[in-house]
Scaffold this motif. Structure first.
Motif, mmCIF file in Angstrom:
data_model
loop_
_atom_site.group_PDB
_atom_site.id
_atom_site.type_symbol
_atom_site.label_atom_id
_atom_site.label_comp_id
_atom_site.label_asym_id
_atom_site.label_seq_id
_atom_site.Cartn_x
_atom_site.Cartn_y
_atom_site.Cartn_z
ATOM 1 N N PHE A 5 1.819 54.136 33.575
ATOM 2 C CA PHE A 5 0.542 53.977 34.274
ATOM 3 C C PHE A 5 -0.600 54.661 33.522
ATOM 4 O O PHE A 5 -1.728 54.177 33.550
ATOM 5 C CB PHE A 5 0.633 54.465 35.713
ATOM 6 N N CYS A 6 -0.336 55.762 32.832
ATOM 7 C CA CYS A 6 -1.377 56.383 32.007
ATOM 8 C C CYS A 6 -1.785 55.422 30.896
ATOM 9 O O CYS A 6 -2.972 55.334 30.549
ATOM 10 C CB CYS A 6 -0.898 57.708 31.421
ATOM 11 N N LYS A 7 -0.834 54.681 30.355
ATOM 12 C CA LYS A 7 -1.140 53.700 29.313
ATOM 13 C C LYS A 7 -1.966 52.546 29.870
ATOM 14 O O LYS A 7 -2.837 52.007 29.180
ATOM 15 C CB LYS A 7 0.145 53.198 28.662
ATOM 16 N N ILE A 8 -1.734 52.166 31.115
ATOM 17 C CA ILE A 8 -2.566 51.146 31.764
ATOM 18 C C ILE A 8 -3.975 51.684 31.946
ATOM 19 O O ILE A 8 -4.958 50.995 31.659
ATOM 20 C CB ILE A 8 -1.931 50.682 33.089
ATOM 21 N N VAL A 9 -4.096 52.940 32.400
ATOM 22 C CA VAL A 9 -5.414 53.567 32.556
ATOM 23 C C VAL A 9 -6.151 53.590 31.222
ATOM 24 O O VAL A 9 -7.349 53.289 31.144
ATOM 25 C CB VAL A 9 -5.277 54.996 33.139
ATOM 26 N N GLN A 10 -5.447 53.941 30.148
ATOM 27 C CA GLN A 10 -6.051 54.023 28.815
ATOM 28 C C GLN A 10 -6.339 52.650 28.211
ATOM 29 O O GLN A 10 -7.060 52.549 27.219
ATOM 30 C CB GLN A 10 -5.124 54.800 27.871
ATOM 31 N N ARG A 16 -3.383 43.190 35.151
ATOM 32 C CA ARG A 16 -4.289 42.270 35.856
ATOM 33 C C ARG A 16 -5.051 43.094 36.891
ATOM 34 O O ARG A 16 -4.678 43.143 38.061
ATOM 35 C CB ARG A 16 -3.506 41.138 36.490
ATOM 36 N N LYS A 17 -6.115 43.750 36.439
ATOM 37 C CA LYS A 17 -6.886 44.644 37.302
ATOM 38 C C LYS A 17 -7.657 43.869 38.354
ATOM 39 O O LYS A 17 -8.206 42.812 38.095
ATOM 40 C CB LYS A 17 -7.870 45.465 36.477
ATOM 41 N N VAL A 18 -7.695 44.470 39.552
ATOM 42 C CA VAL A 18 -8.521 43.930 40.629
ATOM 43 C C VAL A 18 -9.641 44.896 40.988
ATOM 44 O O VAL A 18 -10.594 44.518 41.664
ATOM 45 C CB VAL A 18 -7.689 43.583 41.886
ATOM 46 N N TYR A 19 -9.518 46.161 40.541
ATOM 47 C CA TYR A 19 -10.542 47.163 40.846
ATOM 48 C C TYR A 19 -10.409 48.316 39.862
ATOM 49 O O TYR A 19 -9.304 48.667 39.449
ATOM 50 C CB TYR A 19 -10.377 47.701 42.282
ATOM 51 N N PHE A 27 -4.274 47.127 40.341
ATOM 52 C CA PHE A 27 -3.844 45.957 39.582
ATOM 53 C C PHE A 27 -2.643 45.311 40.257
ATOM 54 O O PHE A 27 -2.004 45.907 41.125
ATOM 55 C CB PHE A 27 -3.513 46.346 38.131
ATOM 56 N N HIS A 28 -2.336 44.088 39.832
ATOM 57 C CA HIS A 28 -1.193 43.349 40.362
ATOM 58 C C HIS A 28 0.112 43.966 39.859
ATOM 59 O O HIS A 28 0.240 44.291 38.684
ATOM 60 C CB HIS A 28 -1.246 41.886 39.920
ATOM 61 N N ASP A 29 1.087 44.091 40.762
ATOM 62 C CA ASP A 29 2.423 44.552 40.391
ATOM 63 C C ASP A 29 3.108 43.460 39.577
ATOM 64 O O ASP A 29 2.994 42.282 39.909
ATOM 65 C CB ASP A 29 3.233 44.868 41.654
ATOM 66 N N ILE A 30 3.814 43.842 38.513
ATOM 67 C CA ILE A 30 4.472 42.838 37.670
ATOM 68 C C ILE A 30 5.775 42.324 38.285
ATOM 69 O O ILE A 30 6.327 41.344 37.812
ATOM 70 C CB ILE A 30 4.719 43.345 36.226
ATOM 71 N N GLN A 31 6.271 42.997 39.328
ATOM 72 C CA GLN A 31 7.457 42.533 40.054
ATOM 73 C C GLN A 31 7.122 42.483 41.546
ATOM 74 O O GLN A 31 7.588 43.309 42.330
ATOM 75 C CB GLN A 31 8.644 43.463 39.803
ATOM 76 N N LEU A 38 -0.220 44.656 45.193
ATOM 77 C CA LEU A 38 -1.127 45.364 44.304
ATOM 78 C C LEU A 38 -0.733 46.828 44.248
ATOM 79 O O LEU A 38 -0.130 47.362 45.190
ATOM 80 C CB LEU A 38 -2.569 45.235 44.810
ATOM 81 N N LEU A 39 -1.074 47.490 43.160
ATOM 82 C CA LEU A 39 -0.851 48.929 43.014
ATOM 83 C C LEU A 39 -2.197 49.615 42.871
ATOM 84 O O LEU A 39 -3.087 49.103 42.179
ATOM 85 C CB LEU A 39 -0.005 49.226 41.775
ATOM 86 N N VAL A 40 -2.342 50.755 43.509
ATOM 87 C CA VAL A 40 -3.534 51.584 43.371
ATOM 88 C C VAL A 40 -3.077 52.922 42.812
ATOM 89 O O VAL A 40 -2.209 53.579 43.402
ATOM 90 C CB VAL A 40 -4.252 51.791 44.720
ATOM 91 N N ILE A 41 -3.659 53.312 41.665
ATOM 92 C CA ILE A 41 -3.247 54.549 41.006
ATOM 93 C C ILE A 41 -4.463 55.398 40.674
ATOM 94 O O ILE A 41 -5.540 54.870 40.382
ATOM 95 C CB ILE A 41 -2.444 54.268 39.713
ATOM 96 N N PRO A 42 -4.305 56.717 40.686
ATOM 97 C CA PRO A 42 -5.393 57.557 40.190
ATOM 98 C C PRO A 42 -5.379 57.550 38.663
ATOM 99 O O PRO A 42 -4.327 57.382 38.040
ATOM 100 C CB PRO A 42 -5.040 58.945 40.729
ATOM 101 N N LYS A 43 -6.527 57.728 38.073
ATOM 102 C CA LYS A 43 -6.581 57.854 36.618
ATOM 103 C C LYS A 43 -5.989 59.188 36.173
ATOM 104 O O LYS A 43 -5.441 59.285 35.080
ATOM 105 C CB LYS A 43 -8.011 57.693 36.115
#
Length: 120
Positions: A5-10, A16-19, A27-31, A38-43
């Motif tokens: 997830f840090c790599k997605i943030v970077q 597939r970001k939605v926000y 972003f959309h979950d791949i599974q 959707l997944l919501v993560i802190p940076k």
């Protein structure tokens, strides 16, 4: 750090970001486990809810309010959605970077199928 997830943030792993704002990414979950997943993560990297500290309170509140907004924009607010955070191996946490799943788009099976008293 070798955190997915840090790599997605970077931006080194695509998603597939939605926000996105200064504090969170969604972003959309791949599974997907539901029509909308959707997944919501802190940076900020925090491994689990058990690793949150008092100074993370504002961030956690921001995440939940953004999850509500994202669910509404995904068309889930009227019929409902599930918001899930898994904490640790036994709860099914796979990626050790706190995150919330937004699940909806269909009638989800109840987590506790026993009838409960109406709280409304």
């Amino acid at each position: 750090m070798d955190c997915l997830f840090c790599k997605i943030v970077q931006g080194t792993i695509p998603s597939r970001k939605v926000y996105e704002d200064d504090l969170v990414v969604a972003f959309h979950d791949i599974q997907p486990q539901a029509p909308v997943h959707l997944l919501v993560i802190p940076k900020k990297h925090i491994a689990t809810m058990n690793d949150c500290e008092e100074n993370d309170s504002a961030l956690l509140g921001h995440i939940l309010m953004k999850a509500q907004e994202i669910a509404r924009e995904a068309g889930l607010a009227d019929n409902g959605y599930r918001l899930v955070n898994n904490c640790g191996r036994d709860a099914g946490q796979i990626v050790y970077h706190i995150h919330w799943h937004i699940l909806g788009g269909e009638k989800l099976a109840p987590l506790n199928p026993k009838p409960q008293a109406d709280c409304e």
